[in-house]
Design a protein around this motif. Sequence first.
Motif, PDB file in Angstrom:
ATOM      1  N   ALA A   8      53.191 -36.261   8.413  1.00  0.00           N
ATOM      2  CA  ALA A   8      52.656 -35.300   9.373  1.00  0.00           C
ATOM      3  C   ALA A   8      53.653 -35.031  10.491  1.00  0.00           C
ATOM      4  N   GLU A   9      53.595 -33.815  11.039  1.00  0.00           N
ATOM      5  CA  GLU A   9      54.288 -33.501  12.278  1.00  0.00           C
ATOM      6  C   GLU A   9      53.446 -34.042  13.425  1.00  0.00           C
TER       7      GLU A   9
ATOM      8  N   ARG B 104      50.531 -29.378   4.496  1.00  0.00           N
ATOM      9  CA  ARG B 104      51.209 -29.927   5.662  1.00  0.00           C
ATOM     10  C   ARG B 104      50.164 -30.349   6.683  1.00  0.00           C
TER      11      ARG B 104
ATOM     12  N   VAL C 266      45.550 -29.034  10.960  1.00  0.00           N
ATOM     13  CA  VAL C 266      45.826 -29.374  12.352  1.00  0.00           C
ATOM     14  C   VAL C 266      44.668 -30.203  12.896  1.00  0.00           C
TER      15      VAL C 266
ATOM     16  N   THR D  95      48.666 -25.539   6.809  1.00  0.00           N
ATOM     17  CA  THR D  95      48.850 -26.701   7.669  1.00  0.00           C
ATOM     18  C   THR D  95      47.498 -27.142   8.206  1.00  0.00           C
TER      19      THR D  95
ATOM     20  N   HIS E 238      49.677 -31.323  11.018  1.00  0.00           N
ATOM     21  CA  HIS E 238      50.193 -31.330  12.384  1.00  0.00           C
ATOM     22  C   HIS E 238      49.155 -32.055  13.237  1.00  0.00           C
TER      23      HIS E 238
ATOM     24  N   ALA F  68      47.188 -21.953   9.486  1.00  0.00           N
ATOM     25  CA  ALA F  68      46.707 -23.253   9.954  1.00  0.00           C
ATOM     26  C   ALA F  68      45.192 -23.340   9.849  1.00  0.00           C
TER      27      ALA F  68
ATOM     28  N   ALA G  46      46.184 -34.289   3.541  1.00  0.00           N
ATOM     29  CA  ALA G  46      47.134 -33.192   3.383  1.00  0.00           C
ATOM     30  C   ALA G  46      48.168 -33.540   2.317  1.00  0.00           C
TER      31      ALA G  46
END
Length: 366
Positions: free
Chosen positions: A141-142, A119, A98, A96, A121, A166, A113
């Motif tokens: 994305a989150e 992923r 971030v 992920t 975030h 991450a 990403a």
Amino acid sequence: MAEYWFARSAARSWTCAPAPARVRAFHASLPGYAPTPLTELPSLAAELDVGRVFVKDESARLGLPAFKVLGAAWAVHRTLAERAAAIGTYAAGPVTLVTATDGNHGRAVARTARVFGLRAHVFVPEGVHPEAARAIAAEGAELTPVAGHYDDAVRLAAEAAAAPDAVLVQDTAWPGYERVPGWIVEGYSTLCAEIDSQLAAAAVTGPDLVAVPVGVGSLAQAVVTHYRSRPAQRRAPALLAVEPGAAACVTQSLLRGERVSVTTGGTAMAGLNCGTPSSIAWPRLRDGLDAAVSVTDAAAFRAAGDLAALGVSAGPCGAASLAGARAALTGHDATERRTALGIGPASTVVLLNTEGAAANPATLPG
């Protein structure tokens, strides 16, 4: 809102090492890569009383409405390459990315990403327009809203990136976190290399003034690195940083002679609404910038409207470069400021339009 101004005389004699030459080759290998336009605008040259004005138009860079993907893509490429070397594959498990963002960087990380099958975030502080946040989410994305300013979002993103799967991909640096931001800055060097080629094609040996919008200073660091590392026989341009008056952390640091944090206020220039210069950018900005100026939201919106009328799509952050050039080269202090920058009626000015109108849908209040 007060206007801040800083100028120094020794910047054009300062030198540094260049960015790696392989960065542009990496970007050229990406699907859809093409140099963004360098558009000449004679009417602005007449207004600013200079010979020629060019706008480096980053309103459509690799499918996104801002330059940030250049840094995000290169930094993720370097990060994954190191991870592959350490564990024998590009990713042993789900990774992920971030980050915290005030708009464009977060979308660039989210897009990168998706391209790399990872992923993302993204932490979003107050003041980011809801449409900009939705654009980040649309990349897959989150999203985590933060009840605070940009620096608060950066802190929370760094905490979240402590998880074993991450990786923090942040475009500001602080002591202990400098390698990835350094790669992001290297990624921006492609923009400057393109300007060199495009000016040469226009029979211009180089700019006399480059105006660059500034948040934490990463793009300005790339610009300083590029123009202060060129061969001695090439002309060194004056470099002008432009910030919102509500978030003039670089100008205030230059005025005080040390890297400082400022309390930011509201500004439509959301991508520049940063309170602390990047730790790796600050030494280069301190030594390599000729001048810095702050501008109002009204000046940025006026500049965006004027650029739109000339066929250049610009959000208030991207148009800040024109607002800053106007503040430096016209008005009641123009003679003194032009002298400090070494600008005359035959000079060539390059304005960096760092985002298109689609990147920042903010409008003036009221």
